[in-house]
Design an enzyme around this catalytic site. Sequence first.
Site: not given
Ligand SMILES: NC(=O)c1ccc[n+]([C@@H]2O[C@H](COP(=O)([O-])OP(=O)(O)OC[C@H]3O[C@@H](n4cnc5c(N)ncnc54)[C@H](OP(=O)(O)O)[C@@H]3O)[C@@H](O)[C@H]2O)c1
Length: 476
Positions: A130, A184, A187-188, A191
């Site tokens: 997080s 987690k 936590h959400n 939140e």
């Molecule tokens: N954003 C936040 O604040 C936050 C906080 C905590 C946890 N998270 C979690 O962390 C994870 C990543 O989140 P993010 O916000 O970094 O997401 P993001 O910016 O949307 O990036 C998604 C990533 O996943 C890849 N991806 C999607 N589908 C795929 C597939 N089928 N095969 C291989 N790669 C794939 C994408 O690759 P491409 O570039 O090729 O599309 C990209 O690198 C998620 O589970 C999210 O829920 C996010």
Amino acid sequence: MTKAEIGLIGLGVMGSGLALNMAEKGYPVAVYNRTSARTGEFFEGAGDLRGNLVPCASLKELVAQIRPPRPILLMVQAGKAVDEQIKALRELLSEDDIIIDGGNANFRDTMRRFDELDGSGITFVGMGVSGGAVGARHGPSIMVGGERAAYTRLEPLLTAIAARYRGEPCSAWLGEGGAGHFVKTLHNGIEYADMQMIAEIYGILRDGFGMKAGAIGDIFGRWNGGRLDSYLVGITAEVLATADPATGRPLVDMILDRAGQKGTGRWAAVEAQMMGVPATVIESAVAARSLSAEKTMRVGAASAYGGRTAPAAREPEPAFVDDLELALFAGKIVAYAQGFSVMDEASCGFRWNLPLATIARIWRAGCIIRSQFLDRLALAYDADPDAAHLLLNRDFAAMMSEAHASLRRVVAHAALAGLPVPALSAALGYFDAFRQARGTANLIQGQRDYFGAHGFERTDAEGLHHGPWDSSRAEG
Ligand SMILES: NC(=O)c1ccc[n+]([C@@H]2O[C@H](COP(=O)([O-])OP(=O)(O)OC[C@H]3O[C@@H](n4cnc5c(N)ncnc54)[C@H](OP(=O)(O)O)[C@@H]3O)[C@@H](O)[C@H]2O)c1
């Protein structure tokens, strides 16, 4: 160059921040992204940290670049993408390599993945992270589930990249299997509750008193220096103070009142329901987001039922502003008490033995709900690790005793003015039911026995009893 210490797949918002964070702490990272242009773009933008980054064009190359036994962190979209990556990696990894899912997985998926990888020689870790983009880059809160030995191997790296609260790293092993992703999720859920209650207080000031965004922001800014000191209250003050560059008006007034959700808050409410643990503040917050999405229906209902009473002609009295602060604080106490009760129940049900004080401690920095309040919560669980309920802890009972009258006045004020405060009302309703020594379920038991012969316990005798109802009128 030397081999990478870790691999990272998925250079989105979180993955790219974590990769830079690791590189900065001196850990060489091999990185791969499905869309290879993103890998190149990321590497080009990494500046001085490029020396610790190894961009890879394929999974095979990524695996070859990491020093065995290889830890590989998945930071891809939760769900199908994680299963696809695990399937592809299974072909390439060897005994003792570790796959870490750092996304927002449903903990039930995490438990299934543990089962699927069982016997493969590959170790799996379900890790909640997080802190959003800034947290990932400069220090998130890290909640780890899986074998303790796997955490021990990852600990130096995770503690190096985690946020710190007064020097203590906000990373911990919380239990086997899905424990990290479950925590987690909670936590959400909390939140959501925090954000909804803040929005409700904003609504009272905006719609009940006609206050402008900037003035409301000033109030939240002041509160952030006191008992409500927290990341979310701090950013609330900033959001409310920000002007829209296009119109010059407060930006918040130009934002559509329709909030999104990705599911983790809802999972927290669903799991609480499945376990039979009331988490009414979280549930209300999830429901409020769903209702916010029904904009067209709400516009129709506003014209069908008319508006609420007009805003007060004057700004709120200082005493009422104090009530709002304490009401928010009381609501927060109830929301956290509920969330920790859910974790306590899951801890027994899944045999995780969740360390509740440690959870509070690793949420004190790095994560979205970070606050000074969590320090007190950690101390409460330190003092009484087997506490039946946070509201029965002496310190929290004292805080709640001071605050609940304000919550009552604020909820009553909002109800009479027709202002929606579903989460604050839920907190008050729960509190009143929680402290009612003689509740009203006696009547429910009478009803259940009447229509279903379920039986009831008596106050004056042991065993199961039935009422003298006319059973021919019962309908089952
Ligand atoms: N954003 C936040 O604040 C936050 C906080 C905590 C946890 N998270 C979690 O962390 C994870 C990543 O989140 P993010 O916000 O970094 O997401 P993001 O910016 O949307 O990036 C998604 C990533 O996943 C890849 N991806 C999607 N589908 C795929 C597939 N089928 N095969 C291989 N790669 C794939 C994408 O690759 P491409 O570039 O090729 O599309 C990209 O690198 C998620 O589970 C999210 O829920 C996010």
